[in-house]
Write a protein that holds these residues in place. Structure first.
Motif, PDB file in Angstrom:
ATOM      1  N   LYS A   3     -10.001  -9.611 -18.129  1.00 40.65           N
ATOM      2  CA  LYS A   3     -11.094 -10.285 -18.844  1.00 40.65           C
ATOM      3  C   LYS A   3     -10.800 -11.778 -18.968  1.00 40.65           C
ATOM      4  O   LYS A   3     -11.691 -12.613 -18.789  1.00 40.65           O
ATOM      5  CB  LYS A   3     -11.276  -9.678 -20.232  1.00 40.65           C
ATOM      6  N   LEU A   4      -9.559 -12.104 -19.284  1.00 38.88           N
ATOM      7  CA  LEU A   4      -9.167 -13.503 -19.419  1.00 38.88           C
ATOM      8  C   LEU A   4      -9.297 -14.226 -18.084  1.00 38.88           C
ATOM      9  O   LEU A   4      -9.864 -15.319 -18.014  1.00 38.88           O
ATOM     10  CB  LEU A   4      -7.732 -13.605 -19.939  1.00 38.88           C
ATOM     11  N   VAL A   5      -8.803 -13.609 -17.029  1.00 36.62           N
ATOM     12  CA  VAL A   5      -8.843 -14.230 -15.709  1.00 36.62           C
ATOM     13  C   VAL A   5     -10.282 -14.482 -15.262  1.00 36.62           C
ATOM     14  O   VAL A   5     -10.573 -15.488 -14.605  1.00 36.62           O
ATOM     15  CB  VAL A   5      -8.069 -13.361 -14.690  1.00 36.62           C
ATOM     16  N   ARG A   6     -11.191 -13.603 -15.635  1.00 36.93           N
ATOM     17  CA  ARG A   6     -12.603 -13.775 -15.250  1.00 36.93           C
ATOM     18  C   ARG A   6     -13.269 -14.961 -15.939  1.00 36.93           C
ATOM     19  O   ARG A   6     -14.175 -15.568 -15.372  1.00 36.93           O
ATOM     20  CB  ARG A   6     -13.401 -12.510 -15.557  1.00 36.93           C
ATOM     21  N   VAL A   7     -12.860 -15.294 -17.161  1.00 33.30           N
ATOM     22  CA  VAL A   7     -13.554 -16.360 -17.887  1.00 33.30           C
ATOM     23  C   VAL A   7     -12.937 -17.741 -17.697  1.00 33.30           C
ATOM     24  O   VAL A   7     -13.562 -18.737 -18.042  1.00 33.30           O
ATOM     25  CB  VAL A   7     -13.680 -16.053 -19.400  1.00 33.30           C
ATOM     26  N   VAL A   8     -11.742 -17.804 -17.145  1.00 30.43           N
ATOM     27  CA  VAL A   8     -11.082 -19.093 -16.944  1.00 30.43           C
ATOM     28  C   VAL A   8     -11.380 -19.584 -15.528  1.00 30.43           C
ATOM     29  O   VAL A   8     -11.311 -18.815 -14.569  1.00 30.43           O
ATOM     30  CB  VAL A   8      -9.552 -18.957 -17.162  1.00 30.43           C
ATOM     31  N   GLU A   9     -11.734 -20.857 -15.415  1.00 30.14           N
ATOM     32  CA  GLU A   9     -11.991 -21.454 -14.105  1.00 30.14           C
ATOM     33  C   GLU A   9     -10.756 -21.273 -13.216  1.00 30.14           C
ATOM     34  O   GLU A   9      -9.629 -21.458 -13.680  1.00 30.14           O
ATOM     35  CB  GLU A   9     -12.284 -22.948 -14.250  1.00 30.14           C
ATOM     36  N   PRO A  10     -10.951 -20.927 -11.945  1.00 32.89           N
ATOM     37  CA  PRO A  10      -9.807 -20.698 -11.055  1.00 32.89           C
ATOM     38  C   PRO A  10      -8.834 -21.880 -10.974  1.00 32.89           C
ATOM     39  O   PRO A  10      -7.616 -21.684 -10.997  1.00 32.89           O
ATOM     40  CB  PRO A  10     -10.460 -20.429  -9.697  1.00 32.89           C
ATOM     41  N   ALA A  11      -9.341 -23.100 -10.885  1.00 29.39           N
ATOM     42  CA  ALA A  11      -8.460 -24.270 -10.800  1.00 29.39           C
ATOM     43  C   ALA A  11      -7.644 -24.432 -12.082  1.00 29.39           C
ATOM     44  O   ALA A  11      -6.462 -24.788 -12.045  1.00 29.39           O
ATOM     45  CB  ALA A  11      -9.269 -25.527 -10.521  1.00 29.39           C
ATOM     46  N   THR A  12      -8.265 -24.143 -13.213  1.00 26.09           N
ATOM     47  CA  THR A  12      -7.574 -24.229 -14.498  1.00 26.09           C
ATOM     48  C   THR A  12      -6.487 -23.168 -14.584  1.00 26.09           C
ATOM     49  O   THR A  12      -5.361 -23.446 -15.029  1.00 26.09           O
ATOM     50  CB  THR A  12      -8.578 -24.063 -15.654  1.00 26.09           C
ATOM     51  N   ALA A  26      -6.979 -24.650 -22.318  1.00 24.69           N
ATOM     52  CA  ALA A  26      -8.154 -23.899 -21.886  1.00 24.69           C
ATOM     53  C   ALA A  26      -7.878 -22.392 -21.917  1.00 24.69           C
ATOM     54  O   ALA A  26      -8.754 -21.609 -22.289  1.00 24.69           O
ATOM     55  CB  ALA A  26      -8.584 -24.336 -20.489  1.00 24.69           C
ATOM     56  N   ILE A  27      -6.669 -21.989 -21.559  1.00 29.00           N
ATOM     57  CA  ILE A  27      -6.287 -20.570 -21.613  1.00 29.00           C
ATOM     58  C   ILE A  27      -6.314 -20.093 -23.065  1.00 29.00           C
ATOM     59  O   ILE A  27      -6.877 -19.037 -23.377  1.00 29.00           O
ATOM     60  CB  ILE A  27      -4.890 -20.345 -20.992  1.00 29.00           C
ATOM     61  N   ARG A  69      -9.065 -17.185 -27.543  1.00 27.87           N
ATOM     62  CA  ARG A  69      -9.710 -17.223 -28.861  1.00 27.87           C
ATOM     63  C   ARG A  69     -11.188 -16.853 -28.773  1.00 27.87           C
ATOM     64  O   ARG A  69     -11.717 -16.154 -29.634  1.00 27.87           O
ATOM     65  CB  ARG A  69      -9.549 -18.604 -29.495  1.00 27.87           C
ATOM     66  N   GLN A  70     -11.861 -17.328 -27.726  1.00 27.73           N
ATOM     67  CA  GLN A  70     -13.275 -17.006 -27.536  1.00 27.73           C
ATOM     68  C   GLN A  70     -13.456 -15.504 -27.305  1.00 27.73           C
ATOM     69  O   GLN A  70     -14.337 -14.880 -27.892  1.00 27.73           O
ATOM     70  CB  GLN A  70     -13.840 -17.794 -26.358  1.00 27.73           C
ATOM     71  N   LEU A  71     -12.631 -14.921 -26.451  1.00 25.61           N
ATOM     72  CA  LEU A  71     -12.723 -13.489 -26.178  1.00 25.61           C
ATOM     73  C   LEU A  71     -12.433 -12.667 -27.430  1.00 25.61           C
ATOM     74  O   LEU A  71     -13.075 -11.655 -27.686  1.00 25.61           O
ATOM     75  CB  LEU A  71     -11.752 -13.096 -25.047  1.00 25.61           C
ATOM     76  N   GLU A  72     -11.478 -13.125 -28.227  1.00 21.33           N
ATOM     77  CA  GLU A  72     -11.187 -12.423 -29.481  1.00 21.33           C
ATOM     78  C   GLU A  72     -12.361 -12.565 -30.442  1.00 21.33           C
ATOM     79  O   GLU A  72     -12.769 -11.605 -31.104  1.00 21.33           O
ATOM     80  CB  GLU A  72      -9.916 -12.958 -30.133  1.00 21.33           C
ATOM     81  N   GLY A  73     -12.932 -13.755 -30.506  1.00 24.27           N
ATOM     82  CA  GLY A  73     -14.054 -14.010 -31.401  1.00 24.27           C
ATOM     83  C   GLY A  73     -15.281 -13.170 -31.088  1.00 24.27           C
ATOM     84  O   GLY A  73     -16.032 -12.792 -31.989  1.00 24.27           O
ATOM     85  N   THR A  74     -15.486 -12.878 -29.817  1.00 24.17           N
ATOM     86  CA  THR A  74     -16.636 -12.059 -29.431  1.00 24.17           C
ATOM     87  C   THR A  74     -16.313 -10.568 -29.442  1.00 24.17           C
ATOM     88  O   THR A  74     -17.179  -9.748 -29.160  1.00 24.17           O
ATOM     89  CB  THR A  74     -17.144 -12.446 -28.022  1.00 24.17           C
ATOM     90  N   GLY A  75     -15.060 -10.237 -29.753  1.00 24.42           N
ATOM     91  CA  GLY A  75     -14.669  -8.832 -29.824  1.00 24.42           C
ATOM     92  C   GLY A  75     -14.337  -8.195 -28.492  1.00 24.42           C
ATOM     93  O   GLY A  75     -14.142  -6.984 -28.413  1.00 24.42           O
ATOM     94  N   GLU A  76     -14.285  -8.989 -27.434  1.00 24.16           N
ATOM     95  CA  GLU A  76     -13.973  -8.437 -26.116  1.00 24.16           C
ATOM     96  C   GLU A  76     -12.508  -8.052 -25.983  1.00 24.16           C
ATOM     97  O   GLU A  76     -12.167  -7.174 -25.199  1.00 24.16           O
ATOM     98  CB  GLU A  76     -14.363  -9.421 -25.027  1.00 24.16           C
ATOM     99  N   ILE A  77     -11.637  -8.743 -26.730  1.00 25.31           N
ATOM    100  CA  ILE A  77     -10.223  -8.393 -26.754  1.00 25.31           C
ATOM    101  C   ILE A  77      -9.752  -8.377 -28.201  1.00 25.31           C
ATOM    102  O   ILE A  77     -10.396  -8.960 -29.077  1.00 25.31           O
ATOM    103  CB  ILE A  77      -9.348  -9.369 -25.931  1.00 25.31           C
ATOM    104  N   THR A  78      -8.660  -7.707 -28.427  1.00 24.84           N
ATOM    105  CA  THR A  78      -8.026  -7.700 -29.740  1.00 24.84           C
ATOM    106  C   THR A  78      -6.589  -8.145 -29.556  1.00 24.84           C
ATOM    107  O   THR A  78      -5.856  -7.567 -28.750  1.00 24.84           O
ATOM    108  CB  THR A  78      -8.048  -6.287 -30.360  1.00 24.84           C
ATOM    109  N   LEU A  79      -6.205  -9.186 -30.287  1.00 27.93           N
ATOM    110  CA  LEU A  79      -4.836  -9.648 -30.188  1.00 27.93           C
ATOM    111  C   LEU A  79      -3.896  -8.682 -30.889  1.00 27.93           C
ATOM    112  O   LEU A  79      -4.242  -8.110 -31.930  1.00 27.93           O
ATOM    113  CB  LEU A  79      -4.695 -11.044 -30.807  1.00 27.93           C
ATOM    114  N   LEU A  80      -2.724  -8.516 -30.317  1.00 28.93           N
ATOM    115  CA  LEU A  80      -1.698  -7.678 -30.914  1.00 28.93           C
ATOM    116  C   LEU A  80      -1.038  -8.448 -32.051  1.00 28.93           C
ATOM    117  O   LEU A  80      -0.998  -9.684 -32.038  1.00 28.93           O
ATOM    118  CB  LEU A  80      -0.653  -7.298 -29.861  1.00 28.93           C
TER     119      LEU A  80
END
Length: 96
Positions: free
Chosen positions: A13-22, A71-72, A77-88
């Motif tokens: 999920k993280l890899v999909r939302v981060v620009e490839p160059a970044t 950016a990572i 943080r964005q993915l956690e905020g939207t509930g797509e991931i949960t931090l351990l």
């Protein structure tokens, strides 16, 4: 703290939302344990492609490296905020 706080199953999920160059810049310039964690937990084909591209990168400016790593963190943080991931829970949170 990425390896300690992010579940391996959330890395695609993280890899999909981060620009490839970044992503390339962050993997090439960030801590080796973070790069190893990310590359070990995505598809082997994608990981090998990223390794090949990292090997071809020239020197990375410190400001570009910092921006990529930020950016990572922001993407996590964005993915956690939207509930797509949960931090351990981190070590300091376990003690509280």
């Amino acid at each position: 703290h990425v390896p300690a706080r992010l579940s391996p199953r959330d890395l695609p999920k993280l890899v999909r939302v981060v620009e490839p160059a970044t992503l390339l810049t962050a993997l090439a310039s960030g801590p080796a344990e973070v790069a190893d964690f990310i590359l070990a937990n995505i598809s082997q084909r994608m990981a090998q492609n990223l390794r090949d591209e990292i090997a071809g990168l020239g020197p990375i400016k410190p400001r570009d490296a910092d921006a990529a790593m930020m950016a990572i963190v922001l993407a996590i943080r964005q993915l956690e905020g939207t509930g797509e991931i949960t931090l351990l829970a981190g070590p300091e949170e376990d003690e509280a």
